[in-house]
Motif scaffolding. Structure first.
Motif, PDB file in Angstrom:
ATOM      1  N   ARG A 171      48.842  37.796 161.373  1.00  0.00           N
ATOM      2  CA  ARG A 171      47.484  37.581 161.862  1.00  0.00           C
ATOM      3  C   ARG A 171      47.573  36.263 162.473  1.00  0.00           C
ATOM      4  N   VAL A 172      47.235  36.179 163.923  1.00  0.00           N
ATOM      5  CA  VAL A 172      47.472  35.157 164.599  1.00  0.00           C
ATOM      6  C   VAL A 172      46.256  34.480 165.339  1.00  0.00           C
ATOM      7  N   LEU A 173      46.171  33.043 164.800  1.00  0.00           N
ATOM      8  CA  LEU A 173      45.112  32.292 165.691  1.00  0.00           C
ATOM      9  C   LEU A 173      45.516  31.619 166.921  1.00  0.00           C
ATOM     10  N   ALA A 174      44.944  32.086 168.026  1.00  0.00           N
ATOM     11  CA  ALA A 174      45.616  31.562 169.099  1.00  0.00           C
ATOM     12  C   ALA A 174      44.688  30.379 169.813  1.00  0.00           C
ATOM     13  N   ALA A 175      45.212  29.131 169.778  1.00  0.00           N
ATOM     14  CA  ALA A 175      44.382  28.262 170.413  1.00  0.00           C
ATOM     15  C   ALA A 175      44.261  28.266 171.923  1.00  0.00           C
ATOM     16  N   MET A 176      43.194  28.314 172.526  1.00  0.00           N
ATOM     17  CA  MET A 176      42.932  28.757 173.770  1.00  0.00           C
ATOM     18  C   MET A 176      42.173  27.596 174.530  1.00  0.00           C
ATOM     19  N   SER A 177      42.982  26.763 175.436  1.00  0.00           N
ATOM     20  CA  SER A 177      42.279  25.323 175.769  1.00  0.00           C
ATOM     21  C   SER A 177      41.521  25.726 176.981  1.00  0.00           C
ATOM     22  N   GLY A 178      41.862  26.836 177.629  1.00  0.00           N
ATOM     23  CA  GLY A 178      41.173  27.122 179.091  1.00  0.00           C
ATOM     24  C   GLY A 178      42.261  26.858 180.038  1.00  0.00           C
ATOM     25  N   GLY A 179      43.365  26.597 179.677  1.00  0.00           N
ATOM     26  CA  GLY A 179      44.528  26.566 180.758  1.00  0.00           C
ATOM     27  C   GLY A 179      45.425  27.527 180.876  1.00  0.00           C
ATOM     28  N   VAL A 180      46.286  27.750 181.756  1.00  0.00           N
ATOM     29  CA  VAL A 180      47.444  28.556 182.039  1.00  0.00           C
ATOM     30  C   VAL A 180      48.418  28.781 180.652  1.00  0.00           C
ATOM     31  N   ASP A 181      48.693  27.561 180.255  1.00  0.00           N
ATOM     32  CA  ASP A 181      49.712  27.846 179.298  1.00  0.00           C
ATOM     33  C   ASP A 181      49.291  28.493 177.770  1.00  0.00           C
ATOM     34  N   SER A 182      48.152  28.059 177.567  1.00  0.00           N
ATOM     35  CA  SER A 182      47.739  28.787 176.124  1.00  0.00           C
ATOM     36  C   SER A 182      47.290  30.261 176.477  1.00  0.00           C
ATOM     37  N   ALA A 183      46.903  30.500 177.444  1.00  0.00           N
ATOM     38  CA  ALA A 183      46.505  32.107 178.053  1.00  0.00           C
ATOM     39  C   ALA A 183      47.613  32.816 177.939  1.00  0.00           C
ATOM     40  N   VAL A 184      48.810  32.549 178.435  1.00  0.00           N
ATOM     41  CA  VAL A 184      50.116  33.314 178.770  1.00  0.00           C
ATOM     42  C   VAL A 184      50.599  33.237 177.120  1.00  0.00           C
ATOM     43  N   ALA A 185      50.336  32.119 176.537  1.00  0.00           N
ATOM     44  CA  ALA A 185      51.080  31.948 175.007  1.00  0.00           C
ATOM     45  C   ALA A 185      50.380  33.198 174.310  1.00  0.00           C
ATOM     46  N   ALA A 186      49.021  33.142 174.367  1.00  0.00           N
ATOM     47  CA  ALA A 186      48.382  33.913 173.557  1.00  0.00           C
ATOM     48  C   ALA A 186      48.801  35.643 174.052  1.00  0.00           C
ATOM     49  N   ALA A 187      48.952  35.809 175.188  1.00  0.00           N
ATOM     50  CA  ALA A 187      49.223  37.176 175.823  1.00  0.00           C
ATOM     51  C   ALA A 187      50.587  37.687 175.232  1.00  0.00           C
ATOM     52  N   ARG A 188      51.480  36.464 175.230  1.00  0.00           N
ATOM     53  CA  ARG A 188      52.966  36.916 174.514  1.00  0.00           C
ATOM     54  C   ARG A 188      52.850  37.174 173.115  1.00  0.00           C
ATOM     55  N   ALA A 189      51.703  36.566 172.253  1.00  0.00           N
ATOM     56  CA  ALA A 189      51.646  36.776 170.878  1.00  0.00           C
ATOM     57  C   ALA A 189      50.857  38.278 170.784  1.00  0.00           C
ATOM     58  N   VAL A 190      50.354  38.738 171.754  1.00  0.00           N
ATOM     59  CA  VAL A 190      49.767  40.279 171.694  1.00  0.00           C
ATOM     60  C   VAL A 190      50.700  41.107 171.849  1.00  0.00           C
ATOM     61  N   ASP A 191      51.792  40.633 172.970  1.00  0.00           N
ATOM     62  CA  ASP A 191      52.855  41.677 173.115  1.00  0.00           C
ATOM     63  C   ASP A 191      53.679  41.844 172.000  1.00  0.00           C
ATOM     64  N   ALA A 192      53.704  40.747 171.271  1.00  0.00           N
ATOM     65  CA  ALA A 192      54.721  40.887 170.021  1.00  0.00           C
ATOM     66  C   ALA A 192      54.240  41.606 168.963  1.00  0.00           C
ATOM     67  N   GLY A 193      53.052  41.940 169.258  1.00  0.00           N
ATOM     68  CA  GLY A 193      52.416  42.913 168.081  1.00  0.00           C
ATOM     69  C   GLY A 193      51.591  42.553 167.195  1.00  0.00           C
ATOM     70  N   HIS A 194      51.179  41.090 167.129  1.00  0.00           N
ATOM     71  CA  HIS A 194      50.599  40.466 166.077  1.00  0.00           C
ATOM     72  C   HIS A 194      49.076  40.857 166.590  1.00  0.00           C
ATOM     73  N   ASP A 195      48.095  40.525 165.385  1.00  0.00           N
ATOM     74  CA  ASP A 195      46.698  40.743 165.277  1.00  0.00           C
ATOM     75  C   ASP A 195      46.357  39.224 165.803  1.00  0.00           C
ATOM     76  N   VAL A 196      45.873  39.159 167.067  1.00  0.00           N
ATOM     77  CA  VAL A 196      45.671  37.898 167.574  1.00  0.00           C
ATOM     78  C   VAL A 196      43.953  37.596 167.635  1.00  0.00           C
ATOM     79  N   VAL A 197      43.361  36.477 167.258  1.00  0.00           N
ATOM     80  CA  VAL A 197      42.137  36.116 167.551  1.00  0.00           C
ATOM     81  C   VAL A 197      42.243  34.669 168.337  1.00  0.00           C
ATOM     82  N   GLY A 198      41.470  34.724 169.477  1.00  0.00           N
ATOM     83  CA  GLY A 198      41.366  33.598 170.296  1.00  0.00           C
ATOM     84  C   GLY A 198      40.489  32.670 169.772  1.00  0.00           C
TER      85      GLY A 198
END
Length: 363
Positions: free
Chosen positions: A2-29
């Motif tokens: 279970r991963v908590l993705a910090a999303m600042s509103g910028g491109v870096d945090s958005a792609v990082a969250a997307a990669r966490a999803v791709d890795a199969g984690h249960d992600v919440v932004g």
């Protein structure tokens, strides 16, 4: 996980969250609202934490199909980062608010809440590389520079502490360039793919640090003196100056040799700003306090050949480092100029971050 993705509103945090999803984690932004006046904190690509940023983060989370929340951490930010910034300048020191934010808010506060809610890790868009090394006593987590050296943020992350390394994810650590991140964001249909990077101190959106300090700390007129103690100018507050500063001194009397002068010391007790020639800025030894050591396999009390970096994107200087009487002592192979108390000094061995300390004094 279970991963908590910090999303600042910028491109870096958005792609990082997307990669966490791709890795199969249960992600919440989650978007951290750090400012109490968020609408005022973005001017073009200056600042962050605006309402606009929150909307951008929400749209990215919707595109990724993950839950999204806004957490108000403005009290934590005000009490730790902003208050520390003002108190450090009041004491004649030069703090790095990004280091303090990463230490107290983006990881300490966020991770503490996340773990309490049952999350296993926090994911961010920082450019840094985390590596896991298997040893006879178990896994060891190491913090390294990112593959994208110009964007590397390991310097501001070193203060996290080794106990945090097992609970963070930096999915962008292996990405070679920022352009590659933008291309990936566009391919994923993320609307922030062309959003400009934010820069400068986020809570001083207009970039006028001196004006911000004066508005918060008031005016306190005093003298500017040269290396002989002669009065060569005046100031409205010693807190508005930093060691190594050349511009904006307003000196009324030029140096005898006609060479420019720089701030060499800030003396809060007498409210004096000292200036001198550039050679007076040379630093050969750094002493740091509040040491954070990230390498349990390396004894910091034994002399060690390593590299020292004192600015977020500064050059690494070869040095001999050693912890002596709870101070991190760094003897540099070549002098640094313009180093001020309050700055962060980070020790590297190759790409690996070994430790960090706050500069207390220099020789």
């Amino acid at each position: 996980m279970r991963v908590l993705a910090a999303m600042s509103g910028g491109v870096d945090s958005a792609v990082a969250a997307a990669r966490a999803v791709d890795a199969g984690h249960d992600v919440v932004g989650v978007h951290m609202a750090l400012s109490k006046s968020r609408a005022e904190h973005r001017t073009g690509n200056r600042g962050c934490c605006s309402v606009e940023d929150g909307h951008d983060a929400r749209r990215a989370a919707d595109k990724l199909g993950i839950p999204y929340y806004v957490w108000d951490l403005s009290d934590d930010f005000e009490d730790t980062v902003v208050s520390d910034f003002l108190s450090e300048y009041s004491a004649g020191r030069t703090p790095n608010p990004c280091v303090r934010c990463n230490e107290h808010v983006k990881f300490a506060a966020l991770l503490e809440r996340g773990l309490a809610m049952g999350f296993d890790a926090v994911c961010t868009g920082h450019y840094a590389d985390l590596r896991t090394v298997e040893t006879d006593t178990g896994a060891r987590h190491e913090l390294h520079r990112a593959a994208n050296h110009p964007k590397d943020q390991s310097y501001v992350l070193a203060v996290m502490g080794k106990q945090v390394l097992g609970n963070v994810l930096f999915p962008l650590g292996s990405v070679p360039t920022k352009d590659a991140v933008r291309v990936e964001a566009a391919a994923r249909g993320l609307g922030v793919s062309l959003k400009p990077d934010s820069y400068d101190i986020c809570f001083i959106a207009d970039g006028d640090t001196r004006g911000f300090l004066r508005s918060k700390l008031g005016e306190n007129p005093g003298e500017i003196v040269d290396e002989s103690g002669n009065i060569v100018g005046s100031h409205l507050g010693a807190f508005a100056y930093t060691v190594g500063q050349r511009r904006g001194l307003g000196l009324g009397i030029p140096a005898d040799d006609g060479q420019p002068r720089f701030v060499t010391k800030i003396e809060i007790e007498t409210n004096r700003v000292h200036v001198g020639p550039v050679e007076a800025l040379d630093v050969h030894r750094i002493r740091g306090g509040s040491t954070v050591w990230l390498a349990p396999d390396i004894d910091p009390t034994a002399p060690l050949r390593a590299g020292v970096q004192v600015r977020a994107h500064g050059r690494e200087i070869p040095a001999t480092v050693q912890v002596i009487d709870d101070q991190l002592v760094m003897d540099l192979d070549e002098p640094l100029r313009g180093l001020a108390a309050g700055q962060s000094a980070v020790v590297y061995l190759g790409t690996r971050v070994l430790g960090q300390a706050t500069v207390e004094d220099t020789e």
